[in-house]
Motif scaffolding. Structure first.
Motif, PDB file in Angstrom:
ATOM      1  N   LEU A  92      -6.796  63.393  28.163  1.00  0.00           N
ATOM      2  CA  LEU A  92      -7.306  62.028  28.356  1.00  0.00           C
ATOM      3  C   LEU A  92      -7.278  61.264  27.044  1.00  0.00           C
ATOM      4  N   PHE A  93      -7.708  61.913  25.957  1.00  0.00           N
ATOM      5  CA  PHE A  93      -7.705  61.291  24.639  1.00  0.00           C
ATOM      6  C   PHE A  93      -6.283  60.884  24.239  1.00  0.00           C
ATOM      7  N   SER A  94      -5.312  61.788  24.490  1.00  0.00           N
ATOM      8  CA  SER A  94      -3.920  61.501  24.139  1.00  0.00           C
ATOM      9  C   SER A  94      -3.350  60.370  24.982  1.00  0.00           C
ATOM     10  N   LEU A  95      -3.713  60.316  26.269  1.00  0.00           N
ATOM     11  CA  LEU A  95      -3.235  59.220  27.128  1.00  0.00           C
ATOM     12  C   LEU A  95      -3.733  57.872  26.627  1.00  0.00           C
ATOM     13  N   LEU A  96      -4.973  57.830  26.151  1.00  0.00           N
ATOM     14  CA  LEU A  96      -5.513  56.582  25.611  1.00  0.00           C
ATOM     15  C   LEU A  96      -4.773  56.181  24.338  1.00  0.00           C
ATOM     16  N   GLN A  97      -4.419  57.170  23.510  1.00  0.00           N
ATOM     17  CA  GLN A  97      -3.623  56.881  22.322  1.00  0.00           C
ATOM     18  C   GLN A  97      -2.224  56.399  22.702  1.00  0.00           C
ATOM     19  N   PHE A  98      -1.673  56.976  23.757  1.00  0.00           N
ATOM     20  CA  PHE A  98      -0.362  56.548  24.255  1.00  0.00           C
ATOM     21  C   PHE A  98      -0.384  55.062  24.602  1.00  0.00           C
ATOM     22  N   LEU A  99      -1.484  54.601  25.207  1.00  0.00           N
ATOM     23  CA  LEU A  99      -1.595  53.196  25.600  1.00  0.00           C
ATOM     24  C   LEU A  99      -1.878  52.281  24.413  1.00  0.00           C
ATOM     25  N   SER A 100      -2.685  52.757  23.464  1.00  0.00           N
ATOM     26  CA  SER A 100      -3.159  51.861  22.404  1.00  0.00           C
ATOM     27  C   SER A 100      -2.263  51.816  21.165  1.00  0.00           C
ATOM     28  N   SER A 101      -1.564  52.906  20.855  1.00  0.00           N
ATOM     29  CA  SER A 101      -0.809  52.960  19.597  1.00  0.00           C
ATOM     30  C   SER A 101       0.266  51.880  19.461  1.00  0.00           C
ATOM     31  N   PRO A 102       1.100  51.611  20.506  1.00  0.00           N
ATOM     32  CA  PRO A 102       2.111  50.561  20.341  1.00  0.00           C
ATOM     33  C   PRO A 102       1.499  49.181  20.157  1.00  0.00           C
ATOM     34  N   VAL A 127      13.875  63.247  20.421  1.00  0.00           N
ATOM     35  CA  VAL A 127      13.651  64.519  19.718  1.00  0.00           C
ATOM     36  C   VAL A 127      12.156  64.711  19.478  1.00  0.00           C
ATOM     37  N   TYR A 128      11.497  63.666  19.003  1.00  0.00           N
ATOM     38  CA  TYR A 128      10.058  63.707  18.692  1.00  0.00           C
ATOM     39  C   TYR A 128       9.250  64.043  19.941  1.00  0.00           C
ATOM     40  N   PHE A 129       9.571  63.383  21.061  1.00  0.00           N
ATOM     41  CA  PHE A 129       8.839  63.627  22.312  1.00  0.00           C
ATOM     42  C   PHE A 129       9.070  65.051  22.811  1.00  0.00           C
ATOM     43  N   CYS A 130      10.336  65.473  22.874  1.00  0.00           N
ATOM     44  CA  CYS A 130      10.651  66.815  23.400  1.00  0.00           C
ATOM     45  C   CYS A 130      10.019  67.904  22.547  1.00  0.00           C
ATOM     46  N   TYR A 131      10.113  67.738  21.228  1.00  0.00           N
ATOM     47  CA  TYR A 131       9.514  68.729  20.337  1.00  0.00           C
ATOM     48  C   TYR A 131       8.008  68.836  20.571  1.00  0.00           C
ATOM     49  N   LEU A 132       7.306  67.692  20.583  1.00  0.00           N
ATOM     50  CA  LEU A 132       5.850  67.735  20.729  1.00  0.00           C
ATOM     51  C   LEU A 132       5.432  68.163  22.134  1.00  0.00           C
ATOM     52  N   PHE A 133       6.226  67.844  23.154  1.00  0.00           N
ATOM     53  CA  PHE A 133       5.922  68.295  24.511  1.00  0.00           C
ATOM     54  C   PHE A 133       5.910  69.824  24.557  1.00  0.00           C
ATOM     55  N   LEU A 134       6.949  70.445  23.999  1.00  0.00           N
ATOM     56  CA  LEU A 134       7.042  71.908  24.000  1.00  0.00           C
ATOM     57  C   LEU A 134       6.022  72.526  23.040  1.00  0.00           C
ATOM     58  N   LEU A 144       4.744  57.921  21.817  1.00  0.00           N
ATOM     59  CA  LEU A 144       5.559  58.962  22.450  1.00  0.00           C
ATOM     60  C   LEU A 144       4.983  60.345  22.168  1.00  0.00           C
ATOM     61  N   GLY A 145       4.496  60.547  20.950  1.00  0.00           N
ATOM     62  CA  GLY A 145       3.867  61.816  20.618  1.00  0.00           C
ATOM     63  C   GLY A 145       2.594  62.048  21.411  1.00  0.00           C
ATOM     64  N   ALA A 146       1.804  60.987  21.605  1.00  0.00           N
ATOM     65  CA  ALA A 146       0.566  61.113  22.380  1.00  0.00           C
ATOM     66  C   ALA A 146       0.862  61.434  23.837  1.00  0.00           C
TER      67      ALA A 146
END
Length: 454
Positions: A89-99, A281-288, A406-408
């Motif tokens: 949940l914390f990461s999803l909020l960062q996903f919305l707010s960071s950009p 690359v950044y998204f795939c790496y952090l997802f895994l 993307l990382g969040a």
């Protein structure tokens, strides 16, 4: 008070000053942020015992997911899973707010937005300090997730520096701040929680007050020391609006960096293709990586019966190695060598997760963790340095904010996917499958390297 709108000087002394200020700012921020990490299981147990209504409602959602993927009905697994979902949940909020935070900093400056987000964190920690219900605790996490823009803003500040060597050193020092924060902060949180219990107050109150003190100190330090690195010319050339709001909120638009393309001065097509490839690359790496990072707690509980103290020692080991590599090797990587360094680091994750997944003793586990720590110290700082080279001076905040978003998103989705595979197919399958999946970011990285820029 630092002068606002001070043009970025070309001298190395100004760059060094900015890097040092960013390091202290992030360290204060991360010390406050990580104090809660060792306390989260106890906090969840505390609200479970009090029969809190909000907690019980969310527990039913956790129980549904636990039954769906076959997680045993045991307290230690339930706590890890519940904590992981709160982290998502914390990461999803960062996903919305960071950009949005990054785009606002391109218009109004890095320093004002950094002050605003830090003030928001002060408010969130104040709520935690006075919270007596799980609803208030969740409010603290929600406000913190929305306002946790310090990392993307600090990377944008470093990206503003004119010298590539200074940017590389700055990104590495951001990594050092992360490693130190995640090494020292949890230890402080556990220590002060024990002190709270001894005095008879709620065990999390002293760590919460300490987190509040760190955030207030951070706010005062930013106000007194942080210069404005976005020049007046860059502000003046910045777009007067956001354009399509979907460019900052739609995941597909974020992967395409549409908010950067749809500006008055879009980068050349070849550079945008490389930026998009690096974002993937950044998204795939952090997802895994984040998925395996989360299931590591399941594995050590299940296979080695690690106590909380043993878990703490394990993460301390990881943090010390990361800080050593980032403070030594990572900040000395020469411009033009970052893609090679990232490739070597991601390749090291394949044997790392094979060793961890197959580990039949603690020694084998720690050999895998050493390789894991090496990769964790290299990949994100180097990718951040590569991405910071893209975009004009008035686009750096948007670019770094999208990258952080993307990382969040990856950190929100990765733990759910990996824990599902872990409990449905088993630990060995989960770790071996993920190790093999690192071929995906390696292929994407090769594509990014092959793209020629104008």
């Amino acid at each position: 008070m630092a002068a606002v709108n001070k043009p970025a000087e070309d001298g190395s002394s100004f760059s060094s000053k900015v890097i040092n200020i960013v390091f202290v700012t992030l360290l204060l921020d991360l010390l406050g942020f990580t104090l809660i990490l060792p306390l989260l299981p106890s906090i969840l147990d505390h609200y479970a015992q009090t029969g809190d209504g909000v907690y019980q409602s969310l527990q039913s959602v956790v129980d549904w997911f636990r039954e769906a993927v076959g997680i045993p009905m045991e307290k230690k697994y339930n706590t890890v899973l519940f904590g992981g979902l709160i982290g998502s949940l914390f990461s999803l909020l960062q996903f919305l707010s960071s950009p949005v935070t990054g785009a606002l900093s391109d218009r109004h400056g890095r320093r004002p937005m950094l002050l605003l987000t830090t003030l928001g964190l002060v408010c969130s920690y104040a709520i935690w300090a006075v919270s007596r219900s799980f609803g208030m605790f969740l409010l603290f996490r929600v406000i913190g997730g929305i306002c946790k823009g310090n990392v993307s803003l600090c990377t944008a500040i470093v990206a503003d520096l004119p010298c590539p060597k200074a940017r590389n050193r700055g990104m590495a020092m951001i990594g050092v701040a992360f490693s130190l924060g995640f090494t020292v902060g949890p230890l402080m949180g556990a220590y002060f929680a024990l002190g709270s219990r001894a005095t008879g107050i709620v065990f999390y109150q002293t760590p919460a007050l300490l987190a509040l003190a760190f955030s207030v100190a951070d706010l005062l330090f930013v106000w007194a020391a942080m210069p404005e690195t976005l020049t007046k010319d860059a502000k003046a050339s910045s777009s007067s609006g956001f354009g399509d709001p979907g460019d900052l909120l739609n995941p597909l638009s974020l992967f395409h960096f549409s908010a950067v393309i749809r500006t008055r001065d879009p980068p050349p097509r070849e550079r945008m293709q490389k930026l998009q490839a690096l974002g993937l690359v950044y998204f795939c790496y952090l997802f895994l990586f984040s998925g395996l990072e989360f299931t590591l707690s399941f594995l050590t509980h299940q296979r080695f019966n690690f106590t909380s103290m043993q878990q703490g020692k394990m993460f301390f080991f990881i943090g010390v190695i990361m800080a050593s590599i980032q403070g030594g090797y990572a900040r000395r990587i020469k411009p033009g060598q970052h893609i090679r360094a990232v490739r070597v680091a991601i390749m090291s994750l394949v044997p790392a997760f094979v060793l961890i997944g197959l580990s039949w003793n603690v020694t084998m586990l720690y050999v895998g963790l050493a390789l894991y720590s090496f990769a964790a110290a290299i990949v994100v700082p180097c990718l951040s340095t590569l991405v910071s080279d893209h975009g004009t001076a008035n686009q750096k905040g948007t670019v770094m904010g999208i990258l952080r978003s993307l990382g969040a998103l990856a950190r929100a989705l990765g733990p759910v996917a990996s824990s599902s595979v872990y409990w449905i197919a088993g630990a060995q399958v989960c770790f071996l499958l993920t190790a093999a999946s690192f071929i995906i970011p390696l292929v994407l990285l090769r594509r990014a390297r092959s793209l020629k820029e104008e």
